[in-house]
Design a protein around this motif. Structure first.
Motif, PDB file in Angstrom:
ATOM      1  N   ALA A  78       0.981  -1.161  -0.002  1.00 11.44           N
ATOM      2  CA  ALA A  78       0.005   0.122  -0.098  1.00 11.44           C
ATOM      3  C   ALA A  78       0.838   1.292   0.081  1.00 11.44           C
ATOM      4  O   ALA A  78       0.504   2.266   0.865  1.00 11.44           O
ATOM      5  N   GLY A  79       1.959   1.175  -0.744  1.00 11.17           N
ATOM      6  CA  GLY A  79       2.742   2.272  -0.930  1.00 11.17           C
ATOM      7  C   GLY A  79       3.827   2.614  -0.050  1.00 11.17           C
ATOM      8  O   GLY A  79       4.749   3.354  -0.029  1.00 11.17           O
ATOM      9  N   THR A  80       3.800   1.616   1.014  1.00 13.97           N
ATOM     10  CA  THR A  80       5.037   1.568   1.859  1.00 13.97           C
ATOM     11  C   THR A  80       6.202   0.553   1.995  1.00 13.97           C
ATOM     12  O   THR A  80       5.674  -0.880   1.675  1.00 13.97           O
ATOM     13  N   SER A  81       7.337   0.934   1.879  1.00 12.05           N
ATOM     14  CA  SER A  81       8.235  -0.301   1.774  1.00 12.05           C
ATOM     15  C   SER A  81       8.561  -1.224   3.253  1.00 12.05           C
ATOM     16  O   SER A  81       8.913  -0.447   4.155  1.00 12.05           O
ATOM     17  N   ALA A  82       8.342  -2.237   2.812  1.00 12.85           N
ATOM     18  CA  ALA A  82       8.402  -3.355   4.117  1.00 12.85           C
ATOM     19  C   ALA A  82      10.095  -3.216   4.507  1.00 12.85           C
ATOM     20  O   ALA A  82      10.418  -3.522   5.769  1.00 12.85           O
ATOM     21  N   VAL A  83      10.875  -3.136   3.655  1.00 13.21           N
ATOM     22  CA  VAL A  83      12.474  -2.824   3.943  1.00 13.21           C
ATOM     23  C   VAL A  83      12.697  -1.718   4.721  1.00 13.21           C
ATOM     24  O   VAL A  83      13.454  -1.692   5.618  1.00 13.21           O
ATOM     25  N   LYS A  84      12.347  -0.633   4.553  1.00 12.31           N
ATOM     26  CA  LYS A  84      12.433   0.716   5.007  1.00 12.31           C
ATOM     27  C   LYS A  84      11.505   0.923   6.194  1.00 12.31           C
ATOM     28  O   LYS A  84      12.100   1.606   7.253  1.00 12.31           O
ATOM     29  N   GLU A  85      10.210   0.694   6.212  1.00 13.82           N
ATOM     30  CA  GLU A  85       9.286   0.930   7.088  1.00 13.82           C
ATOM     31  C   GLU A  85       8.633  -0.351   7.513  1.00 13.82           C
ATOM     32  O   GLU A  85       7.320  -0.212   7.541  1.00 13.82           O
ATOM     33  N   PRO A  86       9.382  -1.259   7.940  1.00 15.78           N
ATOM     34  CA  PRO A  86       8.666  -2.334   8.395  1.00 15.78           C
ATOM     35  C   PRO A  86       7.514  -2.293   9.397  1.00 15.78           C
ATOM     36  O   PRO A  86       6.251  -2.883   9.350  1.00 15.78           O
ATOM     37  N   TRP A  87       7.558  -1.478  10.484  1.00 22.26           N
ATOM     38  CA  TRP A  87       6.612  -1.236  11.444  1.00 22.26           C
ATOM     39  C   TRP A  87       5.134  -0.712  10.997  1.00 22.26           C
ATOM     40  O   TRP A  87       4.236  -1.058  11.320  1.00 22.26           O
ATOM     41  N   ASP A  88       5.336   0.211   9.930  1.00 19.90           N
ATOM     42  CA  ASP A  88       4.359   0.553   9.362  1.00 19.90           C
ATOM     43  C   ASP A  88       3.576  -0.320   8.470  1.00 19.90           C
ATOM     44  O   ASP A  88       2.274  -0.537   8.587  1.00 19.90           O
ATOM     45  N   VAL A  89       4.346  -1.407   7.889  1.00 20.75           N
ATOM     46  CA  VAL A  89       3.748  -2.300   6.986  1.00 20.75           C
ATOM     47  C   VAL A  89       3.114  -3.423   7.888  1.00 20.75           C
ATOM     48  O   VAL A  89       1.983  -3.988   7.408  1.00 20.75           O
ATOM     49  N   ARG A  90       3.481  -3.833   9.151  1.00 19.16           N
ATOM     50  CA  ARG A  90       3.009  -4.771   9.863  1.00 19.16           C
ATOM     51  C   ARG A  90       1.497  -4.238  10.440  1.00 19.16           C
ATOM     52  O   ARG A  90       0.754  -5.169  10.804  1.00 19.16           O
ATOM     53  N   ALA A  91       1.290  -3.136  10.470  1.00 19.52           N
ATOM     54  CA  ALA A  91      -0.075  -2.475  10.768  1.00 19.52           C
ATOM     55  C   ALA A  91      -1.175  -3.015   9.622  1.00 19.52           C
ATOM     56  O   ALA A  91      -2.291  -2.846   9.717  1.00 19.52           O
ATOM     57  N   LYS A  92      -0.536  -2.927   8.374  1.00 20.15           N
ATOM     58  CA  LYS A  92      -1.438  -3.284   7.167  1.00 20.15           C
ATOM     59  C   LYS A  92      -1.797  -4.658   6.956  1.00 20.15           C
ATOM     60  O   LYS A  92      -2.574  -4.960   6.092  1.00 20.15           O
ATOM     61  N   ILE A  93      -0.827  -5.686   7.589  1.00 16.62           N
ATOM     62  CA  ILE A  93      -0.825  -6.962   7.297  1.00 16.62           C
ATOM     63  C   ILE A  93      -1.339  -7.990   8.365  1.00 16.62           C
ATOM     64  O   ILE A  93      -0.879  -7.639   9.448  1.00 16.62           O
ATOM     65  N   GLY A  94      -1.975  -9.142   7.914  1.00 14.07           N
ATOM     66  CA  GLY A  94      -2.078 -10.295   8.954  1.00 14.07           C
ATOM     67  C   GLY A  94      -1.232 -11.466   8.422  1.00 14.07           C
ATOM     68  O   GLY A  94      -1.488 -11.505   7.195  1.00 14.07           O
ATOM     69  N   PHE A  95      -0.857 -12.022   9.206  1.00 15.03           N
ATOM     70  CA  PHE A  95       0.214 -13.271   8.563  1.00 15.03           C
ATOM     71  C   PHE A  95      -0.119 -14.460   9.424  1.00 15.03           C
ATOM     72  O   PHE A  95      -0.007 -14.526  10.815  1.00 15.03           O
ATOM     73  N   LEU A  96      -0.856 -15.364   8.857  1.00 16.50           N
ATOM     74  CA  LEU A  96      -1.065 -16.987   9.525  1.00 16.50           C
ATOM     75  C   LEU A  96       0.080 -17.895   8.920  1.00 16.50           C
ATOM     76  O   LEU A  96       0.159 -18.098   7.856  1.00 16.50           O
ATOM     77  N   THR A  97       0.833 -18.426   9.821  1.00 17.59           N
ATOM     78  CA  THR A  97       1.806 -19.331   9.534  1.00 17.59           C
ATOM     79  C   THR A  97       1.632 -20.599  10.455  1.00 17.59           C
ATOM     80  O   THR A  97       1.226 -20.400  11.635  1.00 17.59           O
TER      81      THR A  97
END
Length: 258
Positions: A78-97
């Motif tokens: 959503a326009g945010t780099s997961a490499v540069k701004e991981p904390w912002d990305v974590r608010a946008k995704i859910g991960f089931l493993t």
């Protein structure tokens, strides 16, 4: 369609221990798990990553989910780099493993509230969403039962629920139906389709051909760390079953590599 996830030239290399070298039947000290993978996912679609065990699917999803950093490339969420701004990305995704292990001593109620607090969900929203999800998956009847006493299927459903407490717009599932009984697997599959209908973007890794054919709008096939083809599921199948088409591609790819 609106692009919400873009993967750009991901590469990840791991150093192998002596034990891992024996398991891999190799003398190489390093393994390229993911090699220059790129693809995009769009709003309101289910994108499938299909490949054999060890192909690089889980490593790719772990990089998207910011659990590990790529050696090269980037993930734009959503326009945010997961490499540069991981904390912002974590608010946008859910991960089931399958690696998500819930503490046996606690209850579903406690675990849901705990994960909600981690994501900063307010109590009113938390309680409303918990009621809906617990009733949907039948967890409400076991809300105060210790996790150690839950069935495997119920633990999986609870893991799914706590991974989306913050109602993310992008949901990533690594082998979501692996090891589940047919009833629980159907409940999870139906939920994935509901997420798509609600406009969510879902990325699913699996080696189950029937699951991809049933729910995925597009699919990328990963073999030996490389994305060998990517497109609409019916176009990849090309008039035959996806399983037959996969093995055609697999033979062509492995044959070319030998």
């Amino acid at each position: 369609m609106k692009e919400v996830l873009r993967i750009e030239g991901l590469k990840k290399t791991f150093r192998l221990s002596s034990k891992q070298q024996k398991i891999e039947h190799t003398k190489q000290r390093k393994k390229i798990a993911v090699n220059d993978i790129s693809f995009a996912a769009y709003e309101g679609e289910i994108f499938g990553l299909l490949g054999p065990n060890g192909a690089g699917k889980t490593t790719t999803l772990r990089m998207i989910s910011t659990l590990i950093r790529p050696d090269k490339g980037d993930i734009i969420v959503a326009g945010t780099s997961a490499v540069k701004e991981p904390w912002d990305v974590r608010a946008k995704i859910g991960f089931l493993t399958s690696e998500l292990k819930l503490e046996d001593f606690f209850t579903p109620n406690y675990m849901y509230d705990f994960f909600s607090a981690l994501h900063g969900v307010d109590e009113k929203t938390r309680d409303k969403r918990k009621k809906h999800l617990f009733e949907k998956f039948g967890i409400d009847k076991f809300a105060e039962v210790k996790i150690s006493n839950l069935s495997t299927g119920m633990k999986q459903k609870l893991s799914l629920v706590v991974s989306i407490v913050h109602d993310p717009s992008i949901i990533i599932f690594d082998e979501p139906t692996n090891g589940l009984d047919v009833i629980t697997a159907r409940a999870v599959t139906d939920f994935l389709l509901e997420l798509r209908a609600a406009g969510k973007t879902v990325v699913v890794s699996t080696h189950i051909f029937s699951l991809v054919e049933k729910i995925c709008d597009r699919v990328g096939i990963i073999i030996n760390g490389k994305m060998v083809c990517c497109g609409k599921t019916e176009e990849i199948s090309n008039g035959i079953s996806l399983e037959d088409r996969f093995f055609e591609i697999y033979r062509e790819t492995v044959g070319d590599a030998q």
